[in-house]
Scaffold this active site. Structure first.
Site, PDB file in Angstrom:
ATOM      1  N   ARG A  76      23.925 -14.524  38.169  1.00 17.73           N
ATOM      2  CA  ARG A  76      25.178 -13.888  37.843  1.00 17.73           C
ATOM      3  C   ARG A  76      26.446 -14.661  38.366  1.00 17.73           C
ATOM      4  NH1 ARG A  76      27.110  -9.236  35.557  1.00 17.73           N
ATOM      5  NH2 ARG A  76      28.227  -8.022  36.714  1.00 17.73           N
ATOM      6  N   ASP A 118      33.902  -6.655  36.549  1.00 20.56           N
ATOM      7  CA  ASP A 118      32.673  -5.798  36.928  1.00 20.56           C
ATOM      8  C   ASP A 118      33.072  -5.445  38.454  1.00 20.56           C
ATOM      9  OD1 ASP A 118      31.577  -5.318  34.616  1.00 20.56           O
ATOM     10  OD2 ASP A 118      29.741  -6.659  34.838  1.00 20.56           O
ATOM     11  N   GLY A 143      27.017  -2.779  28.606  1.00 19.84           N
ATOM     12  CA  GLY A 143      27.970  -2.612  29.789  1.00 19.84           C
ATOM     13  C   GLY A 143      27.150  -1.233  30.630  1.00 19.84           C
ATOM     14  N   SER A 202      26.363  -5.230  38.694  1.00 20.67           N
ATOM     15  CA  SER A 202      26.056  -5.179  37.094  1.00 20.67           C
ATOM     16  C   SER A 202      25.017  -3.957  36.727  1.00 20.67           C
ATOM     17  CB  SER A 202      25.350  -6.606  36.911  1.00 20.67           C
ATOM     18  OG  SER A 202      24.420  -6.253  35.572  1.00 20.67           O
ATOM     19  N   SER A 203      24.811  -3.708  35.537  1.00 23.84           N
ATOM     20  CA  SER A 203      24.225  -2.713  34.774  1.00 23.84           C
ATOM     21  C   SER A 203      22.976  -3.553  34.148  1.00 23.84           C
ATOM     22  CB  SER A 203      24.818  -1.715  33.925  1.00 23.84           C
ATOM     23  OG  SER A 203      25.960  -1.195  34.683  1.00 23.84           O
ATOM     24  N   THR A 259      27.273  -8.191  25.902  1.00 32.18           N
ATOM     25  CA  THR A 259      26.120  -8.993  26.520  1.00 32.18           C
ATOM     26  C   THR A 259      25.072  -9.119  25.712  1.00 32.18           C
ATOM     27  OG1 THR A 259      26.832  -7.863  28.772  1.00 32.18           O
ATOM     28  CG2 THR A 259      24.634  -8.425  28.661  1.00 32.18           C
TER      29      THR A 259
END
Ligand code: GLY
Length: 579
Positions: A103, A420, A471, A449-450, A378
């Site tokens: 990430r 984020d 998200g 993050s999710s 995403t």
């Protein structure tokens, strides 16, 4: 097969009525794709073909995941990327697992208050649009580390299809064209992005038109030839840093030179005898999915029934408690201590169950921690190979087409992942998430993050590969697909297509997809004190694989295909391909 209210009713009715087999009761979805040797499920059909060809050529699931990652950067540019970042969960054929965190990281010059004005108020759009929103990209380093450590094929072999699609172009179908049309105004603001993604007349490319990306082809070819250095230490990084400096960003060459992938231990937990392997911090995904599943394990969901008021009630309450933890306690593990073992503890889940009123909605404001001041673009893909190696990848530019900027000559769209982070405790981000200090901005830190690339196993064997964009809703989308298969007996396609609900603590609303609940159920929930937000749009694009049959019932009968793939019916250009 779970003992559902439906099976009980059917058992009693079968005395007098000839019923259709129970496996056909959810008839609203197409049949899952079948395969005996491998399965690739992605949000863009050309990328699925790239992945399946890699498997047929003898590559393993990691090879296919790498090739798909590069291909999506070309044929699915709203989320596929080399200018963003993501996560890869791998469960190997021997049952071991690992997790690659590639990430984005905050630039070295980032500060906690970089998106606030002189009065301490968030500047609208600053963390979303343009170069100040860009985190240091990780996708190239992540895909290359995966290939080097766990793949079998050469970088050149795996990148060739992506380079081909960038150089020769590809024809847009309806789903592709819709994503371009939706972002045309934004892309028009950056001349380099507009030159690629809009036609000379300023209009987006339409159905049947060919998108050619020569600059991206050249960047991919340089990476194919020279590896990660071509991106992080060469002309590509120079071009991005130059554009960033000229257009209000803070990216510097050392940000790129110092970028490093983290290989982490995945989060694991059990749910009704299934073993869940998912994303650890800096994702909240795996921890929060496990926390919610631990709470739900104490309720007879299969008996309460899919979509019943009782099921929605306990699911929403479990989500409410878990998202408080998500938004207040979790962050980059190099910067904060994450209370992972507490949140995964079954006793903690029991304490939460004890606090849930069986008849009334909870109140989010009552759960405010002390001191605590969508489709979101995403993409997820799921792959399994002939040996049983399973790979789940979720990666992203964050918003659709990221920050909407491309450094001249690179062809690479850059992310807006900085959104984020917590801009200011208590102020909602792009996904309406209200977050705390653990996720505050610091140099080199990764925003929480999710994303939840997840592999589920049963009796030591892979059972399900699953994940989604969405998200803050990624967590509940992934969770609901798992529960729909395990508790409600749906097949993998039905489990993914079923209407969704979502609650994230704040705002204190239950989001419901169109036709997700019957009017009777809505009334029951409103009577319990819930505020329902009946959405006019769907969310998420899950991509899943079930092993051994299309549903638990078929697996138990022993009669199913080995691999059963499902791309979300909400994903307009995706495909599940088996062989
Ligand atoms: N950018 C969405 C996520 O990482 O959760």
């Amino acid at each position: 097969m779970p003992l559902t209210r439906r099976t009980l009713i059917a058992a009693s009715l079968s005395i007098t009525f000839a019923l259709a087999p129970l496996t056909s009761v959810f008839a609203a979805s197409p049949a899952p794709a079948k395969g005996e040797h491998g399965m690739v499920v992605t949000a863009q059909h050309l990328a699925s073909e790239v992945g399946i060809e890699v498997l047929k050529k003898g590559g393993n699931a990691v090879d296919a995941a790498v090739a798909v990652g590069y291909a999506l950067a070309v044929v699915y540019p709203n989320a596929g990327n080399i200018g963003g970042g993501g996560f890869m969960t791998i469960r190997f054929k021997d049952g071991k697992s690992t997790f690659l965190d590639f990430r984005e990281r905050a630039p070295l010059a980032a500060t906690k208050t970089m998106y606030l004005d002189k009065d301490g108020k968030p500047v609208k759009g600053a963390s979303l649009d343009g170069y100040l929103a860009v985190g240091v990209p990780g996708s190239v380093a992540g895909l290359e580390m995966a290939r080097e450590k766990y793949g079998k094929l050469s970088r050149q072999d795996l990148m060739a299809p992506a380079i081909g699609y960038a150089r020769e172009g590809f024809i847009l179908n309806q789903g592709d064209a819709a994503s371009f049309a939706g972002s045309a105004d934004r892309l028009a603001k950056d001349p380099a992005a507009a030159a690629i993604f809009l036609k000379p007349d300023g209009k987006p490319y339409g159905i049947g038109e060919r998108l050619v990306q020569p600059d991206l082809a050249a960047s991919l070819a340089a990476i194919s030839e020279r590896g990660t250095d071509a991106f992080y230490k060469g002309a590509i990084a120079d071009a991005i840093v130059k554009a960033s400096g000229a257009k209000g960003g803070i990216l510097a060459k050392p940000d790129f030179e110092q970028y490093a992938v983290r290989e982490l231990k995945p989060v694991t937990c059990t749910y009704r005898g299934y073993e869940i392997t998912s994303s650890p911090p800096p994702s909240s995904g795996g921890v929060i999915i496990c926390e919610i599943l631990n709470v739900l394990e104490g309720y007879p969901l299969s008996y309460l029934g899919a979509g019943s008021a009782e099921t929605v009630h306990v699911m929403v309450e479990a989500m409410r408690y878990a998202y408080v933890d998500r938004n207040s306690a979790l962050g980059d593990p190099d910067f904060v201590v994450n209370p992972v073992s507490k949140l995964l503890d079954k006793a903690y889940a029991r304490d939460i169950r004890d606090k849930i009123d069986p008849f009334r909605a909870g109140v989010s404001q009552d759960l405010m921690p002390k001191g605590f001041g969508e489709s979101k673009e995403t993409t997820h893909y799921s792959i399994i190979d002939d040996e049983g190696n399973a790979v789940a990848v979720t990666y992203t530019l964050n918003g659709s087409f990221g920050a909407g900027v491309v450094a001249d000559g690179t062809g690479i769209l850059l992310n807006n992942e900085m959104d984020d982070f917590t801009q200011k405790p208590g102020v909602p981000n792009l996904y309406g998430l209200v977050q705390g200090e653990a996720n505050a901005i610091q140099p080199k830190k990764t925003p929480l993050s999710s994303m939840s690339p997840t592999v589920v196993a049963k009796d030591g064997k892979p059972f399900m590969v699953i994940g989604s964009p969405g998200g803050s809703r990624i967590i509940t989308i992934t969770l609901e697909a798992i529960v729909n298969v395990i508790d409600h007996g749906m097949n993998i396609q039905e489990a993914i297509d079923a209407p969704r609900i979502h609650h994230q603590w704040l705002p204190d609303k239950v989001y419901v997809e169109p036709f997700g609940l019957s009017p009777d159920t809505e009334k029951l929930l409103a009577g319990m004190g819930y505020h329902l937000d009946l959405a006019d749009q769907t969310w998420g694009q899950a991509a899943g694989i079930l092993v051994g049959g299309k549903s638990l019932a078929e697996i138990e009968k022993g009669g199913g295909a080995r691999y059963n793939g499902a791309i979300d019916s909400r994903a307009a250009s995706g495909e599940a391909l088996g062989y």
